[in-house]
Scaffold this motif. Structure first.
Motif, short mmCIF file in Angstrom:
data_model
loop_
_atom_site.label_atom_id
_atom_site.label_comp_id
_atom_site.label_asym_id
_atom_site.label_seq_id
_atom_site.Cartn_x
_atom_site.Cartn_y
_atom_site.Cartn_z
N THR A 101 1.03 -1.11 -0.12
CA THR A 101 -0.04 0.62 -0.28
C THR A 101 1.00 1.23 0.29
O THR A 101 0.44 2.08 -0.66
N THR A 105 0.69 4.04 -3.05
CA THR A 105 0.52 5.47 -2.66
C THR A 105 2.02 6.57 -2.76
O THR A 105 1.57 7.82 -2.83
N GLY A 168 -2.99 4.16 2.15
CA GLY A 168 -3.73 4.25 1.37
C GLY A 168 -3.61 5.89 0.75
O GLY A 168 -4.66 5.64 0.25
#
Length: 203
Positions: A101, A105, A168
């Motif tokens: 994640t 991101t 995230g």
């Protein structure tokens, strides 16, 4: 049928290219203090996670992707838990998903170094910095305390940035970094400063 085969071949070739580049960049102990070793299944999970957000091709974005992996792994190894063991961390499914994640991101966000530029122009930060190194605070608490508090503040910006990436949250504009990272931390440190001033007055 031929088209489907071609697409599959292309996918296999691009994954192999990614795999080879990853091993050259991240697994070489002569280039990195802490190499990142992932098995094929983990590499595939990582590859499948970020390929949907690549707008051009893995070949065009390869170094950007590798930089995201590198800086995300640094965020793990330089994090608050100093006793982290990378192999054990990556073999834990929950941790590995958080790591993926962060990479995805991170790839889509402004780099952490931009915080140091953005904060200088942020009015809330400017006001806090002026107060921190102002005559009242320094005379009550000393320059050393002001200096240490400022260093903690900068670290808190970076910790907050990485915490959001692990959750995230994409930080792809200066405005988002100001609103989600800088200003909440400044509010916390405003309270700390006030407490120190009140403590100083009481003492």
């Amino acid at each position: 049928m031929a088209l489907r085969t071609l697409k599959t071949d292309n996918a296999i070739n691009s994954f192999t290219a990614f795999q080879n580049r990853f091993r050259k960049v991240m697994c070489d102990s002569s280039k990195r203090d802490i190499p990142l070793k992932l098995n094929d299944e983990q590499l595939e999970a990582l590859y499948n996670a970020f390929t949907p957000v690549i707008e051009t091709s893995i070949y065009a974005e390869m170094e950007h992707v590798m930089n995201a992996i590198r800086t995300s792994f640094d965020a793990v190894t330089d994090g608050k838990d100093e006793n982290i063991k990378p192999d054990a961390y990556m073999s834990n499914d929950k941790h590995f998903k958080r790591f993926i994640t962060h990479i995805v991101t991170n790839y889509q966000s402004l780099q952490a170094q931009r915080i140091n530029i953005i904060m200088v122009y942020n009015k809330a930060y400017q006001r806090l910095e002026d107060g921190l190194f102002g005559e009242t605070f320094v005379s009550e608490n000393g320059f050393q305390t002001a200096y240490e508090l400022h260093n903690q503040l900068i670290q808190a910006f970076h910790d907050g940035y990485h915490d959001l990436l692990f959750e995230g949250t994409i930080l792809d504009t200066g405005k988002k970094i100001e609103e989600k990272v800088i200003e909440p931390v400044v509010q916390r440190y405003d309270v700390k400063m006030q407490e120190l001033l009140e403590g100083g007055e009481d003492g």
